[in-house]
Scaffold this active site. Structure first.
Site, short mmCIF file in Angstrom:
data_model
loop_
_atom_site.label_atom_id
_atom_site.label_comp_id
_atom_site.label_asym_id
_atom_site.label_seq_id
_atom_site.Cartn_x
_atom_site.Cartn_y
_atom_site.Cartn_z
CD GLU A 197 23.60 17.74 -19.14
OE1 GLU A 197 23.92 16.95 -18.22
OE2 GLU A 197 22.56 17.62 -19.81
CG HIS A 247 25.55 11.00 -24.87
ND1 HIS A 247 25.61 12.37 -24.95
CD2 HIS A 247 26.58 10.62 -24.07
CE1 HIS A 247 26.64 12.80 -24.22
NE2 HIS A 247 27.25 11.76 -23.68
NE ARG A 258 26.62 13.38 -19.17
CZ ARG A 258 26.70 12.15 -18.73
NH1 ARG A 258 27.37 11.23 -19.40
NH2 ARG A 258 26.13 11.79 -17.59
CE1 TYR A 312 30.34 9.71 -20.79
CE2 TYR A 312 29.98 9.92 -23.15
CZ TYR A 312 29.76 10.36 -21.87
OH TYR A 312 28.97 11.46 -21.66
CG ASP A 360 20.46 17.55 -17.68
OD1 ASP A 360 21.30 16.97 -16.97
OD2 ASP A 360 20.10 17.12 -18.81
CG HIS A 406 18.29 16.60 -23.41
ND1 HIS A 406 17.72 17.34 -22.40
CD2 HIS A 406 19.40 16.03 -22.88
CE1 HIS A 406 18.46 17.19 -21.29
NE2 HIS A 406 19.49 16.43 -21.55
CG ASP A 418 -0.21 -0.21 2.52
OD1 ASP A 418 1.01 -0.47 2.48
OD2 ASP A 418 -0.85 -0.12 3.58
CG HIS A 452 21.07 7.61 -18.16
ND1 HIS A 452 19.92 7.56 -18.90
CD2 HIS A 452 21.66 8.78 -18.48
CE1 HIS A 452 19.83 8.66 -19.64
NE2 HIS A 452 20.87 9.41 -19.41
CG HIS A 484 15.79 13.49 -21.58
ND1 HIS A 484 16.09 12.15 -21.62
CD2 HIS A 484 16.93 14.10 -21.15
CE1 HIS A 484 17.35 11.95 -21.22
NE2 HIS A 484 17.86 13.13 -20.92
CD GLU A 491 23.46 15.96 -22.18
OE1 GLU A 491 23.92 15.04 -21.50
OE2 GLU A 491 22.26 16.29 -22.16
CG ASP A 509 23.92 14.22 -15.80
OD1 ASP A 509 23.10 15.10 -15.48
OD2 ASP A 509 23.93 13.67 -16.92
N1 GLY Z 1 20.78 13.76 -17.05
C1 GLY Z 1 20.44 13.10 -18.23
C2 GLY Z 1 20.94 13.82 -19.39
O1 GLY Z 1 21.89 14.55 -19.28
O2 GLY Z 1 20.40 13.75 -20.45
MN MN Z 2 22.51 15.48 -17.54
MN MN Z 3 21.17 16.27 -20.33
#
Ligand code: GLY
Ligand code: MN
Ligand code: MN
Length: 442
Positions: A410, A352, A408, A390, A273, A356, A42, A245, A363, A386, A262
């Protein structure tokens, strides 16, 4: 009510509903909120309103349905969970029918239990219903039932439903270009995130667990009024950074590790982000620094390319060309940049997208291409930049010194009339500055 929740004014929600109604001819619009999602027995997961429903209503409870009927004397009807004293004892306040017509600005409200009876009545005169079929099982069923019923009664004068049209693209188009108020909320979310990154940089050190760094960062988010994150924080030491991720955040940082974080605080439903990567010891190894410099150069050049009229995919290509050239210079890739770009060999190291949309969702909604090709940037759009590199197990050609490196960087970027503004520029990313911050923290 808490400040972050009330950050958007009722008149902004009203003017969004008005704009949506003006942009869709005739008919009525039906939009469903989300539902609680069970975690176990529950106990539910924490509820967060479905973003488009929030965008149009500012109502944060599950199970609601909004009906907009342009041209009616009561254009805005909300179906809500009713007042329930027992529920209140266990789970706290609900707006109820009274709260929906008062503070939330609905012209009429009903308990959601009456949806089956009231929705067909509200839609009785409509030959077009704007509704995203499949978005809510119960509403799907009611609308399907009323279409059948009206078809059956058509000989006796009932208006048949001629069109059921999905309003999602229209709502997404509105959400894609941010108002000044939305940009202010995004900026606040990002400024809070900046303080969280500062705390993370002070906390991270060899021997400290990833989740402890996460706790220090998120403690700052909460302290500054962010009720939750926009997405699960990625706190990835060493080769965990090669898992794009990675959210387990359960390992202990080692002395030679880079730490990739991130993360984004949410404020007023808008999310930051941001990603930064730095050496937990306070000093990049030469190999780490070489890769870092390539990613940073790629990121800066992509940011420089952001301005109105530029294509979304073109920004990605700017970033990717720099990464490929860097990999060639390091002797990791061979050949020419353009050839590598077209045959996508770089995807072993960069798998990637560079960007976005960003807004209520990390996203965020809105297409990246349409029938005219790639979407062109317009003032008010917000996107991430970003790039990363890798060297995980997929990158089989990697020389030993680069293995396990994941980097990365971003930032969150607003397209302006004549270029762009980096909303997250206060968060350090110059390698010397990062080293100095970590050294000072010791
Ligand atoms: N935090 C997910 C991305 O950077 O798209
Ligand atoms: Mn991110
Ligand atoms: Mn992002």
């Amino acid at each position: 009510m808490n400040a972050a929740r009330m950050a958007t004014q009722p008149q902004e929600f009203r003017s969004r509903r008005r704009r949506l109604m003006d942009s869709l001819t005739g008919g009525a619009i039906v939009i469903a909120a989300g539902h609680d999602s069970p975690r176990n027995n529950d106990v539910d997961h924490q509820y967060r309103q479905e973003s488009s429903f929030w965008y149009l209503t500012g109502f944060d409870e599950p199970d609601a349905v909004a009906v907009l009927r342009p041209g009616s004397t009561t254009p805005y009807t909300l179906f809500v969970r009713p007042y329930d004293p027992t529920f209140e004892i266990w789970m706290g306040r609900r707006a109820g029918v009274r709260g929906a017509v008062g503070p939330l600005g609905a012209n009429a409200a009903y308990p959601v239990e009456q949806l089956d009876a009231q929705l067909p009545r509200l839609l009785a005169e409509c030959d077009t219903i704007y509704y995203a079929l499949g978005s809510d099982d119960r509403v799907d069923g009611i609308i399907s039932g009323l279409v059948k019923q009206r078809r059956r009664m058509a000989q006796r004068g009932a208006k048949s439903v001629r069109r059921i049209e999905d309003p999602t693209a229209q709502i997404d188009a509105m959400r894609q270009v941010k108002s000044d108020d939305e940009i202010a909320l995004l900026q606040r979310a990002i400024d809070i995130t900046a303080v969280g990154f500062e705390a993370a940089m002070q906390t991270a050190a060899p021997g400290i667990a990833e989740y402890e760094v996460q706790a220090a960062m998120e403690r700052s988010f909460r302290h500054l009024g962010s009720p939750r994150n926009g997405y699960p924080s990625i706190v990835a030491g060493g080769s965990n950074a090669c898992v794009l991720h990675y959210v387990r955040n359960e390992e202990t940082l080692g002395p030679e590790d880079l730490l990739l974080i991130d993360a984004g605080a949410e404020y007023g439903y808008y999310t930051a982000d941001v990603t930064r990567t730095w050496p937990v010891s306070g000093e990049f190894t030469p190999a780490q620094r070489a890769v870092y410099d390539i990613v940073l150069d790629s990121q800066k050049k992509a940011i420089d390319a952001v301005k109105p009229g530029v294509g979304f995919d073109d920004v990605h290509r700017v970033a990717t060309r720099v990464l490929i050239q860097g990999l060639i210079d390091l002797g990791i890739m061979k050949g020419e940049v353009e050839q590598n770009l077209s045959d996508a060999a770089y995807r072993d190291y960069y798998m990637h997208a560079t960007s976005h949309w960003l807004g209520l969702d990390v996203h965020d909604c809105g297409p990246y291409r349409d029938d005219k090709g790639q979407i062109r940037l317009r003032p008010g759009m917000v996107l991430t930049i970003e790039p990363g590199l890798y060297f995980g197990p997929q990158a089989k050609q990697t020389p030993e010194e680069y293995r396990g490196i994941g980097i990365r960087i971003e930032d969150d970027v607003l397209v302006t009339e004549d270029g762009c503004r980096v909303l997250s520029e206060a968060i350090p990313k110059e390698p010397d500055e990062l080293e100095a911050i970590v050294m000072d923290a010791r």
